[in-house]
Design a protein around this motif. Structure first.
Motif, short mmCIF file in Angstrom:
data_model
loop_
_atom_site.label_atom_id
_atom_site.label_comp_id
_atom_site.label_asym_id
_atom_site.label_seq_id
_atom_site.Cartn_x
_atom_site.Cartn_y
_atom_site.Cartn_z
N ILE A 163 0.84 -1.21 0.00
CA ILE A 163 0.00 0.00 0.00
C ILE A 163 0.87 1.25 0.00
N THR A 164 1.90 1.27 0.86
CA THR A 164 2.75 2.46 0.97
C THR A 164 3.64 2.58 -0.27
N ARG A 165 3.70 3.78 -0.84
CA ARG A 165 4.56 4.02 -2.00
C ARG A 165 5.59 5.09 -1.70
N ASP A 166 5.13 6.29 -1.34
CA ASP A 166 6.06 7.35 -0.94
C ASP A 166 6.60 7.06 0.45
N SER A 167 7.82 7.53 0.73
CA SER A 167 8.33 7.52 2.10
C SER A 167 7.74 8.73 2.81
N ILE A 168 7.00 8.48 3.89
CA ILE A 168 6.26 9.53 4.58
C ILE A 168 6.91 9.79 5.94
N ALA A 169 7.24 11.06 6.22
CA ALA A 169 7.83 11.44 7.51
C ALA A 169 6.77 12.14 8.36
N VAL A 170 6.70 11.73 9.63
CA VAL A 170 5.74 12.31 10.57
C VAL A 170 6.49 12.70 11.84
N ASP A 171 6.37 13.96 12.26
CA ASP A 171 7.00 14.42 13.50
C ASP A 171 6.10 14.10 14.68
#
Length: 454
Positions: free
Chosen positions: A217-225
């Motif tokens: 499902i995940t494609r982009d690398s997502i950053a969350v603070d």
């Protein structure tokens, strides 16, 4: 910081616009629709106007339980608390029923809307530009995210809604090289469907990332603070959690989009300080996991292993000991990698994992005083002198630490080209064991004095 959210149906150029405003190719872009699935945040700057830009998945009219339906829920969540919505349509394709549905939804929300008619370069988009007046959001902006046309008009539209940017305080150039209280950049990697996004959602306490039974499902690398409260000290510790796409065997990756996703995951590893390799307890340790681990270590990142789905593991003790033995055998260059058992579903072991990640970063950033380093070096040479190939002794004179993150050392001496690899490993293992570097990757460079007569 104002939040500007990009909204629109699939394939109208939302991620291209996102990349244009952040000035980097952060979001994956492809001709096929539905590439973006999770919300992605970026720091944008437009003619001096600073704001946070949010890329979202394409808006689709599907069953809420389906993958497109869950993607739409993520997009709707992005609108909550937004300062402005950039509603993007495809000027060349003209207005569609889905555009009209999105328009109705945006009219019902309280978020101000700026209408962008993208792909309007040339005359091919004129008809779609005129049609877009029917959406009821005033004058549309003729725009081309691909070519950067219409940026001045976008600035004029955003200025009254966002206001003048606040001036940033100047940073001191004398900031320390390593601050243990700084934000920990923690990437989660692994094979598809290991539970990476579910684990991050569990830490955050919300469905921030799209999850489901479908692999990949995940494609982009997502950053969350995020702020983690250390239960041992009660202290809040800042963490930037980075979710990545699953990495399959190279031979199985034939789709162009999956190749882009894996390349994005590799870039996320470069950006991280500590990398958590997530294993699936129902599948154990596989050869692909060892390949991912080796890649992380080659990049010089601090690595730890987490076995997920521990709540459904069979023969848990045997599994843990088997993985431990396989890691020590398959990654002999860094024996003793931190290994924790976790469950993204129940939350088991997650605090232990984060505590170990901070300790691992401390070791990865450690600098040894030169005097202490050479005391250890003298003791190591006394305990096990270097060999004398061909009857001529290899002289090792001294060692110094050249860098940190990852730790790098330079060994000076003569005839170093004859130094066996086994002795080099002896020194690296001694540095790791005796000087507090634990299981972080260590670089050892050999340097001989130049021959002035050569």
């Amino acid at each position: 910081m104002p939040h500007v959210v990009i909204i629109g149906r699939p394939n109208v150029g939302k991620s291209t616009l996102f990349n244009r405003l952040v000035g980097k190719k952060l979001a994956l872009v492809d001709d096929q629709p539905g590439v973006t699935r999770d919300r992605r945040f970026g720091d944008a700057e437009l003619l001096g106007l600073a704001f946070t830009i949010v890329d979202t998945a394409g808006w689709e009219d599907d069953d809420p339980s389906s993958l497109p339906g869950r993607m739409r829920a993520q997009t709707e969540a992005a609108l909550e608390g937004a300062t402005v919505a950039l509603f993007v349509i495809d000027a060349r394709a003209g207005l569609t029923p889905l555009d009209e549905e999105i328009g109705r939804h945006l009219h019902e929300s309280s978020v101000p809307v700026v209408l962008l008619a993208n792909k309007a370069e040339g005359r091919a988009g004129d008809s779609g530009l005129f049609e877009s007046y029917a959406l009821g959001f005033g004058d549309p902006i003729a725009f081309s995210a691909e070519h950067g046309e219409g940026l001045a008009d976008l600035f004029q539209a955003l200025l009254p809604l966002i206001g003048e940017p606040e001036e940033e305080e100047e940073r001191s150039e004398d900031e320390p090289e390593y601050d243990p209280k700084s934000v920990l950049k923690l990437a989660v990697v692994g094979r598809p469907n290991a539970g990476k996004s579910t684990l991050i959602n569990r830490l955050l306490g919300e469905d921030r990332l799209l999850t489901g039974p479908e692999a990949g499902i995940t494609r982009d690398s997502i950053a969350v603070d995020w702020e983690w409260r250390d239960p041992a000290t009660g202290e809040s510790r800042p963490i930037r959690l980075i979710d990545t796409a699953g990495m399959r065997k190279k031979a199985q990756v034939v789709d162009k989009l999956e190749r882009l996703s894996v390349a994005d995951a590799r870039r996320a590893i470069d950006f991280a300080e500590v990398v958590v390799l997530l294993l699936d307890a129902t599948r154990g340790l596989e050869h692909q996991d060892l390949k991912i681990a080796s890649m992380v270590l080659e990049e010089g990142r601090a690595l730890m292993i987490a076995i997920n789905k521990w709540d459904v593991a069979e023969d848990a003790s045997g599994l843990f000991n088997g993985v431990r033995a396989a890691l020590d055998d398959g990654l002999a260059q860094v024996r003793g990698l931190p290994l924790v058992a976790v469950s993204a579903r129940t939350g088991k072991g997650l605090d232990q994992m984060l505590g170990a990640a901070f300790s691992l970063r401390d070791a990865w950033s450690r600098r040894v005083p030169t005097a202490a380093l050479n005391r250890w070096f003298d003791d190591a040479l006394t305990a096990n002198p270097p060999p004398a190939p061909g009857g001529r002794r290899i002289k090792l004179r001294y060692i110094t630490q050249a860098k940190t993150r990852p730790p790098g050392f330079v060994l000076f001496g003569t005839r170093l080209d004859m130094l066996p690899e086994s002795y080099r490993r002896y020194l690296v293992n001694g540095i790791r064991r005796e000087l507090g570097f634990d299981a972080v990757p260590i670089r050892l460079t050999l340097r001989s004095p130049k021959n002035p007569f050569a």
